[in-house]
Design a protein around this motif. Structure first.
Motif, PDB file in Angstrom:
ATOM      1  N   CYS A   1       6.537  18.684  31.172  1.00 25.89           N
ATOM      2  CA  CYS A   1       6.915  17.665  30.625  1.00 25.89           C
ATOM      3  C   CYS A   1       6.722  16.025  30.352  1.00 25.89           C
ATOM      4  O   CYS A   1       5.487  15.059  30.576  1.00 25.89           O
ATOM      5  N   HIS A   2       7.939  15.683  31.644  1.00 26.52           N
ATOM      6  CA  HIS A   2       7.407  14.450  31.805  1.00 26.52           C
ATOM      7  C   HIS A   2       6.616  13.798  33.035  1.00 26.52           C
ATOM      8  O   HIS A   2       6.638  13.635  34.272  1.00 26.52           O
TER       9      HIS A   2
ATOM     10  N   LEU B   1       8.296   7.994  30.679  1.00 25.85           N
ATOM     11  CA  LEU B   1       8.697   8.843  31.690  1.00 25.85           C
ATOM     12  C   LEU B   1       8.074   9.707  32.586  1.00 25.85           C
ATOM     13  O   LEU B   1       7.599  10.682  32.398  1.00 25.85           O
TER      14      LEU B   1
ATOM     15  N   ASN C   1      11.155  21.303  37.602  1.00 27.87           N
ATOM     16  CA  ASN C   1      11.591  21.874  36.024  1.00 27.87           C
ATOM     17  C   ASN C   1      11.814  20.606  35.140  1.00 27.87           C
ATOM     18  O   ASN C   1      11.844  21.015  33.581  1.00 27.87           O
TER      19      ASN C   1
ATOM     20  N   LYS D   1      14.495  19.806  28.548  1.00 24.61           N
ATOM     21  CA  LYS D   1      14.363  20.595  26.580  1.00 24.61           C
ATOM     22  C   LYS D   1      14.740  22.043  27.083  1.00 24.61           C
ATOM     23  O   LYS D   1      13.690  22.458  27.397  1.00 24.61           O
TER      24      LYS D   1
END
Lengths: 188, 660
Positions: free
Chosen positions: B575-576, B585, B571, B635
Motif C-alpha cells: 500500500c505504501h 508515504l 507488510n 490496515k
C-alpha cells in the motif's frame, strides 16, 4: 612488570582495533583456552587459562555464559577497564610460563609447538629469528584469527623491540603482544 | 477466579473471551462490515529457497581460506579449531561443502549441536565438558540431547520441539554430596552408600511383608498399624534414602514417582482395608500392595543404578543413553524441563504459569513480548476495557500459553491426578479451582482457553490445544518456530549482534522447511552449510548493523535499513510505495531527511513538502502499536507479532537518534 607500559604503547600501534571493535565482545577465557589448546597442547592436557587469573572465580568477569534472569546470557564480554586488566594479568602469567619453559617444563605442549618453542629459546640467534619459526609461533598462538598483514606487523615489532634481548624476555613479550591483539581476544 | 479476584488480567481475559466467542459462534452483524483478514497469512508462497551451494561465492586467498577452515572447524567441533592432527594442506584443497561434511562427521559435531540446542533453549554454558566428562548441566535438557542424538543418525532433529520424551540422567555421583553423613556412611564410597540406602528402603518394605508370613502372622489391626507407621514416616524414610543422592538425582527419581508412589499406594490400601472390622480386613490385599510396590521400587532402582559411573561414562553425545522410563510408576510422560529449568521457571500461586509461558513464547517462537497493541476483538461489544488494554497487549497470548502448564506443579511435576496443586513457593490450591482460570467460555467450541494465540480478533489464526503434547505439536507445525530456530542458528553462527536481513532469514527458513519435510537432520546440516557460505560469515569484523546476505534476487540499493527493510516490504509496501494510491508515504525507499538529521522515508504533506523524520517515525510507531483498528497498520491485515515488535523497536531506536 616495568615493561608493561612499553608493550601497551607498542600494542596501540601494532593492532589497530577492528573497525567495529566497539560492538565486538571478548570470546571469554574458556573459548580462548579451547582454541589455544587445539593448537599448542596435546589432546590429553588442555591449557586452562583460568589458572593464571589473579584469583579464583574471576573468569566470570571476562566474558562467560551465566544465569541472567530465567536464562543464560553471555555476560561481561564488553571490554572495560576491569576485564582488560584481568585479561592482561592472566595472559602475562601464561606468557611468563611459556617463556620459562625454555628453562624447565611448565606446560604440556604438543610436539610441533614444542619444536617451535625450542628453536625460539635460542633467541636472539638467527635460528630463532627465522621467518618459519616466527610464523609457526604466530600460528600456534593466533591461528588464522588475524589477517596475514597482522603477522608482518608483529614480526617487525618483535624483531625491532626484542632483537637483542634475552630469550625469556623476548618470548614473554612476543607472546603477550600476540594475546592482547584484538583478533585473538574478540569474538568475530 | 478465587485467588486472582481483583486481578485486572482475569477480568480482561473474561471480557475479551466473551468477545471472541461472539465472533466465532454467531456472525455478529457489526463484524460483517469489517473487512475480513486475508486467508491466514501464508508466508512462504512468494519466498524463494536458497541454493545449497552458493554459485557466486568468491574464492578466498590461501590465508583467508585457512582462516575460514579454522573458524568452521571451531564451529563444528565444539570450539576446537585446527590442530597439528589436521592436515591443513589437504583440507585447503577441498571445496567448502566437502570440508563442512568432513567436520560434521567428527564425533565432536554432536557436542556442537547439543551446545546450539542449549543456546536455542536459552541455557548455553561455557563448557559442555569438564576434564573430559560432560558437565552436569549438559544432561539437564533432555530434548536438546534427544535432538542432538537424532541428528547424528539423520533421525528427527526436531525433537528439540518435544516437551515430553526421554530423559538422560548424568552418571551417578562419585562423591556423596551430603556433608553430615554418619560415621559409618562416611566410610563408604558413593556407590556403596547408594546400595546401602536403597537396601534399607527395600528392607523396610520387606520387614512389613514378613509380619504376615510364617505360622503366626501378626493380627490384622496390628499389621495395619505397622503399615500406617511407614506411611506416617514418609519424610524420614525418604530423607534417609536420599542421603545417597545429589539434588539432580533426587529430581530424576522423584520425577519417576519414587518414593512417593510407595507411600500413596500403601496409604490407599490402609484406608480401604483398615477401617473395616478386624475380621473383614483383607490383609492379603495389603500384602499384595506391599509386593507390588517392592517390585516397582526394585525395577526403578535397577534403572537408576544403570547409571553407576563405573558402567556409564559417555564421551560423546552418541553415547548418552536415556533412562528406562518403563521401570518407573510415572514413566509414561517425562516432561522435558529439567532441574535447572524447573528452578528458573518457578510457578507460584499468583504467577499462574506466566513465567513458563513467557519462556515458551520467547524460546520457541522468538516472541519477546514487546507490547505493540493487539487487534481489539471487543471493540464492538462496548469498547469497555480502556485502561486495561496495556496489560492485554502481552497477556492475550501469555495467559492462554500458560494454560498448557496447568497440570504441572512445582518443578514441572505432574499434578494431573492430585486434588491440590502445589507450587514452587510451596503454596497450594484446589486444582479444579485453579484450572478454571483457563476454562473456555461456553459456546466457544473448546473446553479450554489454552493455545498459541496469534490474534485475539481472528481466532482462526490461533492454534488451540489442551496439554503439553498438543503444545509440542503446535510448535512442530508453527512456521514461527522453524523461523525462530533459523534465527537462533544465525545468531549462534554469526554472533548475536549481527543483523541478518529478514528476507535472507525467510529464504533460509523456506529451505529448511522444505528439506525438513523429508528429513529435519539433513535440513539442519544444510542450513549450517548455507550459513558458513554467507558473506557475513566470510567477512572479517563484519559491521553488526549491516546486512551482508539477501534473499535470492533482492537488490539492496536505496533500501531502508536492513533490519526493517524486509519487514516493510512484506507488510507495508503493497500500500505504501510510490506507485500506489497512498503515494504520500513511501516505505520502500530511504532518503536524506529535510532537516538534515539522518535519513527517512519519503513522506509528503498535502502540499508536497517532505515531513521531518521524527514525525514520520512517530506516526509509524503509533500506527504499529495502536490497538485501535482504525489506526492500526497494516490496515486490516494480519502481521506477525515478531515482525511488529522488531519494527516497533527499530522505530524507537531511530526516534532516539533523530531526537538528540
Amino acid at each position: 612488570m616495568a615493561r608493561f607500559p612499553i608493550i601497551v604503547a607498542a600494542l596501540a600501534l601494532l593492532a589497530a582495533p577492528p573497525a567495529h571493535a566497539a560492538a565486538a565482545q571478548f570470546k571469554g577465557l574458556s573459548v580462548i583456552s579451547k582454541e589455544l589448546s587445539a593448537r599448542i597442547a596435546p589432546e590429553e592436557g588442555p591449557i586452562e587459562l583460568d589458572r593464571y587469573m589473579p584469583a579464583d572465580g574471576l573468569d566470570d568477569l571476562v566474558g562467560t555464559w551465566a544465569a541472567f534472569g530465567t536464562e543464560h546470557k553471555f555476560q561481561n564480554g564488553q571490554p572495560n577497564a576491569v576485564n582488560m586488566v584481568l585479561l592482561r594479568l592472566t595472559f602475562a602469567g601464561f606468557a611468563q610460563s611459556l617463556a620459562q619453559s625454555c628453562k624447565s617444563p611448565q606446560l604440556l605442549l604438543n610436539d610441533s609447538f614444542f619444536d617451535t618453542l625450542e628453536a625460539l629459546c635460542t633467541w636472539p640467534s638467527d635460528e630463532a629469528k627465522n621467518e618459519q619459526v616466527l610464523t609457526a609461533f604466530w600460528l600456534g598462538i593466533m591461528g588464522y584469527n588475524a589477517p596475514e598483514s597482522e603477522f608482518a606487523v608483529w614480526r617487525d615489532f618483535v624483531l625491532g623491540t626484542y632483537g637483542e634481548k634475552p630469550a625469556l624476555e623476548a618470548i614473554e613479550g612476543m607472546t603477550l603482544a600476540l594475546m592482547l591483539n584484538p583478533y585473538f581476544l574478540l569474538e568475530q | 477466579m478465587r485467588i486472582l479476584a481483583g486481578c485486572a488480567i482475569i477480568a480482561v481475559t473474561a471480557l475479551v473471551a466473551a468477545g471472541v466467542s461472539a465472533l466465532t459462534s454467531n456472525a455478529a452483524p457489526e463484524m460483517l462490515a469489517q473487512p475480513r483478514p486475508q486467508p491466514a497469512a501464508k508466508p512462504g508462497d512468494a519466498i524463494q529457497p536458497l541454493p545449497l551451494i552458493r554459485a557466486d561465492d568468491a574464492p578466498l586467498s590461501a590465508w583467508e581460506k585457512r582462516w575460514w577452515i579454522d573458524k568452521t572447524a571451531r564451529l563444528f567441533r565444539a570450539g576446537q579449531g585446527l590442530s597439528p592432527q589436521d592436515d591443513i594442506e589437504r583440507l585447503s584443497k577441498l571445496s567448502k561443502p566437502e570440508i563442512v561434511r568432513e567436520f560434521m562427521d567428527d564425533p565432536r559435531f554432536g557436542d556442537t549441536v547439543l551446545d546450539f540446542n542449549m543456546y536455542f533453549l536459552g541455557f548455553k554454558i561455557d563448557d559442555l565438558k569438564e576434564d573430559g566428562a560432560y558437565a552436569p548441566s549438559a544432561y539437564d535438557f533432555p530434548n536438546a540431547i534427544s535432538s542432538a542424538k537424532a541428528l547424528l543418525t539423520n533421525g528427527d532433529y526436531l525433537k528439540i520441539f518435544d516437551l515430553e520424551g526421554d530423559y538422560y540422567p548424568a552418571p551417578l555421583n562419585v562423591t556423596p554430596s551430603e556433608e553430615d553423613l554418619g560415621p559409618e556412611d562416611a566410610k563408604l564410597t558413593a556407590s556403596q552408600l547408594r546400595e546401602k540406602a536403597i537396601g534399607e528402603f527395600q528392607a523396610r518394605l520387606k520387614a512389613l511383608r514378613t509380619l504376615r508370613e510364617g505360622p503366626n502372622p501378626m493380627p490384622a489391626y496390628a499389621f495395619c498399624d505397622k503399615v500406617g507407621e511407614v506411611v506416617d514416616q514418609q519424610s524420614e524414610i525418604s530423607a534417609k534414602l536420599f542421603r545417597a543422592f545429589t539434588d539432580a538425582e533426587i529430581f530424576t527419581i522423584m520425577r519417576g514417582g519414587i518414593p512417593e508412589f510407595v507411600f500413596t499406594a500403601l496409604e490407599k490400601t490402609v484406608d480401604d482395608e483398615c477401617e473395616k472390622p478386624e475380621a473383614q480386613v483383607d490383609t492379603q490385599r495389603v500384602v499384595e500392595t506391599i509386593n507390588t510396590v517392592s517390585t516397582q521400587v526394585k525395577s526403578a532402582f535397577d534403572a537408576v543404578l544403570a547409571f553407576e559411573p563405573t558402567k556409564y561414562e559417555p564421551s560423546s553425545v552418541a553415547e548418552m543413553k536415556p533412562i528406562d522410563r518403563s521401570a518407573f510408576p510415572e514413566g509414561k510422560k517425562w516432561v522435558a524441563f529439567g532441574l535447572e529449568q524447573g528452578t528458573a521457571l518457578a510457578n507460584s500461586s499468583t504467577n499462574y504459569n506466566r513465567k513458563r509461558a513467557a519462556y515458551v513464547l520467547k524460546r520457541f517462537f522468538c516472541d519477546d513480548l514487546t507490547p505493540v497493541g493487539f487487534e481489539d476483538p471487543a471493540e464492538h461489544v462496548s469498547g469497555a476495557h480502556g485502561s486495561q488494554t496495556s496489560c492485554y497487549a502481552c497477556h492475550y497470548k501469555l495467559d492462554p500459553m500458560a494454560g498448557f502448564f496447568r497440570n504441572l506443579g512445582a518443578l514441572f511435576g505432574d499434578a494431573s491426578s492430585t486434588p491440590d496443586i502445589v507450587f514452587d513457593d510451596l503454596a497450594s490450591m484446589d486444582r479444579k479451582t485453579y484450572q478454571a482460570t483457563w476454562s473456555a467460555p461456553p459456546g466457544s467450541g473448546r473446553a479450554w482457553n489454552v493455545g498459541y494465540v496469534r490474534s485475539p480478533r481472528w481466532p482462526e489464526q490461533n492454534s488451540y490445544g489442551e496439554n503439553l503434547g498438543d503444545l509440542s505439536k503446535i510448535i512442530h507445525e508453527a512456521p514461527e518456530a522453524k523461523r525462530c530456530l533459523m534465527k537462533r542458528l544465525t545468531e549462534y553462527m554469526l554472533g548475536e549482534s549481527q543483523t541478518v536481513d529478514g528476507g535472507y532469514l525467510d529464504s533460509l527458513t523456506k529451505s529448511f522447511e522444505q528439506e525438513a519435510s523429508e528429513n529435519s537432520s539433513v535440513a539442519l546440516k544444510n542450513a549450517m552449510l548455507r550459513i558458513v557460505q554467507t558473506d557475513s560469515f566470510q567477512t572479517r569484523n563484519p559491521d553488526p548493523q549491516q546486512c551482508y546476505d539477501y534473499a535470492p534476487g533482492t537488490r539492496p540499493e536505496n533500501r531502508p535499513p536492513c533490519r526493517v527493510a524486509y519487514i516493510l516490504e512484506k507488510n507495508c509496501v503493497s500500500c505504501h510505495s510510490g506507485k500506489d494510491f497512498l503515494n504520500t508515504l513511501d516505505l520502500s525507499k530511504w532518503i536524506a531527511s529535510p532537516d538534515g538529521k539522518g535519513k527517512t522515508f519519503p513522506h509528503l504533506t498535502t502540499k508536497n513538502a517532505q515531513i521531518p523524520a521524527s514525525q514520520t517515525l512517530e506516526q509509524i510507531a503509533n500506527r504499529v502499536s495502536s490497538s485501535d483498528l482504525k489506526i492500526r497498520m497494516p490496515k486490516n491485515k494480519p502481521m506477525s507479532s515478531q515482525e511488529r515488535q522488531e519494527l516497533f523497536l527499530w522505530v524507537q531506536k531511530e526516534l532516539a537518534k533523530v531526537k538528540d
